[in-house]
Design an enzyme around this catalytic site. Structure first.
Site, PDB file in Angstrom:
ATOM      1  N   HIS A 163      42.533  -1.651  11.843  1.00  0.00           N
ATOM      2  CA  HIS A 163      43.744  -2.374  12.233  1.00  0.00           C
ATOM      3  C   HIS A 163      44.703  -2.562  11.072  1.00  0.00           C
ATOM      4  O   HIS A 163      45.918  -2.738  11.272  1.00  0.00           O
ATOM      5  CB  HIS A 163      43.349  -3.737  12.821  1.00  0.00           C
ATOM      6  CG  HIS A 163      44.370  -4.339  13.724  1.00  0.00           C
ATOM      7  ND1 HIS A 163      45.706  -4.007  13.704  1.00  0.00           N
ATOM      8  CD2 HIS A 163      44.248  -5.296  14.693  1.00  0.00           C
ATOM      9  CE1 HIS A 163      46.360  -4.708  14.615  1.00  0.00           C
ATOM     10  NE2 HIS A 163      45.505  -5.488  15.229  1.00  0.00           N
ATOM     11  N   ASP A 381      47.915  12.070  27.958  1.00  0.00           N
ATOM     12  CA  ASP A 381      47.358  13.192  28.707  1.00  0.00           C
ATOM     13  C   ASP A 381      47.107  14.348  27.737  1.00  0.00           C
ATOM     14  O   ASP A 381      48.036  14.916  27.173  1.00  0.00           O
ATOM     15  CB  ASP A 381      48.348  13.604  29.800  1.00  0.00           C
ATOM     16  CG  ASP A 381      47.843  14.734  30.684  1.00  0.00           C
ATOM     17  OD1 ASP A 381      46.784  15.312  30.367  1.00  0.00           O
ATOM     18  OD2 ASP A 381      48.513  15.064  31.676  1.00  0.00           O
TER      19      ASP A 381
END
Length: 452
Positions: A163, A381
């Site tokens: 992070h 995708d």
């Protein structure tokens, strides 16, 4: 229930995927927002896809490894390692070593998983294998990717990222680049921008806003909070548009149109958590922290492609008795006030506070993060369609004791779109919390929100 499904995973030997071309070997300091104590942890995510077939004559593993290597040419800091300077200042040494990549096979089909794609995700630690020595913050790979093939031809991409180097919006930017390259692009549609100096402290730094979300003094480095003596329970709650509409009807007319879904849901969960965990509530303060993506607060705007942390953590505080006695509109107004505090000056004040007070930790309380507003990782995708599920596998427990829940876009087994919220608390608190949530959102037919 997700927790009842158990499956076996066979993994290949982990490998390091380096950039496909030589990249600069340099030291790139993080911003004063990036390297704060509260962001020094790794976030796991799970992305589930349906059947796939070879694309352009290449199989899934080859295609993703190749796309990752090419993406790292542009995002080459991810292929480096974090180092710490004096004063706990973090920087990425761009070594080009690469990110960890694992190929695996699981003895389960997507059909078997379909009823279990709730949270906590079953066996997620098998889908994001914790390679020995990879789970730290310093001198470790900044990302781990595991591609797990299912028996039906579907697959799961498990990721874990540091992070400190980016927030979730920045992580999605990298994910989209990998997907674009997998589909044949030669470069990302939005080039990445480092420029971490944009979120550094002023000279001299000055704190101009109130920041009750941070403790007054820093803790000893990496001090872990003691775990409760009783076991913690993970569970998830699903909120449909109908549930949100029911909550909205509880507001006075002047708040119904001006209140966002985020504000309404946060107020609801704050009330339910207070009633579940504070006994009796009258003598305590009720608190909740929420994460705000502050990119839109900057004028002039931050450059397109900036992928560092641009997060604020406003805290909402109220006498617990007031929160419990008043209608939900009271909680909504408190959330709105805290949210309105986040301005460009507030962000700069936060940055300056990090330098003046030595990166103090966040107050230990429940935190919620809205992932519905960052573009949606379900849309990523790689060539085999959008993900069936995309997001963290469960609520996270940070080393300092902060429990982090997420608002995740989700479609349930009935085809209903809504928001999935993973929660973690003691078992007896979870029972009370579940009842409070059901009481808050149930309509006259008694539709339930608890799904996991």
């Amino acid at each position: 229930m997700a927790s009842t499904l158990v499956f076996n995973v066979k993994r290949e030997q982990p490998v390091l995927v380096a950039p496909a071309k030589p990249t600069p070997h340099e030291l790139k300091p993080l911003s004063d927002i990036d390297d704060q104590e509260g962001l020094r942890f790794q976030i796991p995510t799970i992305h589930v896809y349906r059947n796939h077939s070879p694309i352009r004559g290449r199989d899934l593993t080859f295609l993703l490894r190749e796309a990752l290597a090419k993406a790292l040419i542009f995002y080459y800091p991810f292929a480096g390692r974090l180092r710490e300077w004096p004063g706990c200042k973090l920087a990425v040494e761009c070594t080009g070593e690469g990110v960890l990549f694992i190929e695996a096979h699981a003895d389960v089909s997507l059909e078997q998983l379909s009823d279990a794609i709730q949270l906590p995700f079953p066996c997620f630690d098998e889908l994001i294998y914790d390679v020995l020595g990879s789970g730290g913050i310093l001198d470790c790979p900044l990302m781990l990717i595991q591609v797990t093939h299912l028996t039906c031809g579907g697959f799961i991409v498990g990721l874990r990222f540091n992070h400190a180097i980016c927030d979730y919006a920045g992580f999605l930017q990298l994910m989209r680049t990998i997907a674009q390259i997998a589909l044949g692009a030669g470069a990302p549609s939005i080039p990445p921008v480092w420029e971490r100096e944009l979120l550094n402290a002023r000279r001299p730094p000055r704190i101009t806003c109130c920041h009750p979300e941070y403790e007054d003094t820093p803790q000893p480095a990496r001090a872990a909070a003691p775990l409760p003596s009783q076991p913690l329970l993970h569970r998830s709650f699903f909120f449909t548009s109908g549930h949100i509409a029911t909550l909205r009807l509880r507001l006075p007319p002047q708040l119904r149109r001006s209140t966002t879904t985020f504000e309404l849901l946060t107020a609801c969960l704050w009330c339910c958590n207070t009633l579940a965990t504070l006994r009796p509530p009258d003598k305590d303060e009720a608190k909740i922290i929420f994460v705000v993506n502050s990119r839109t607060k900057y004028s002039p705007p931050l450059p397109d492609g900036y992928y560092g942390n641009v997060l604020a953590f406003p805290i909402v505080v109220s006498p617990a008795g007031d929160l419990c006695r008043n209608p939900i509109g009271y909680a909504v107004e408190q959330v709105k006030k805290a949210k309105a505090m986040v301005t460009q000056e507030y962000m700069q004040s936060t940055v300056d506070l990090m330098v003046i007070k030595g990166k103090p930790p966040l107050v230990r309380t429940w935190m919620v993060s809205d992932l519905t507003a960052v573009g949606g990782s379900k849309e990523v995708d790689f060539g085999w369609g959008k993900a069936v599920y995309s997001g963290p596998p469960q609520a996270l427990i940070e080393e300092n004791g902060v429990v982090l829940s997420f608002y995740i876009p989700f479609c349930n087994g009935k085809g209903e779109d809504g928001i999935l919220v993973p929660v973690c608390m003691l078992a007896h608190e979870m029972e009370r919390f579940s009842k409070e949530v059901e009481s808050m959102i149930n309509d006259k037919e008694g539709e339930e929100a608890v799904v996991g």
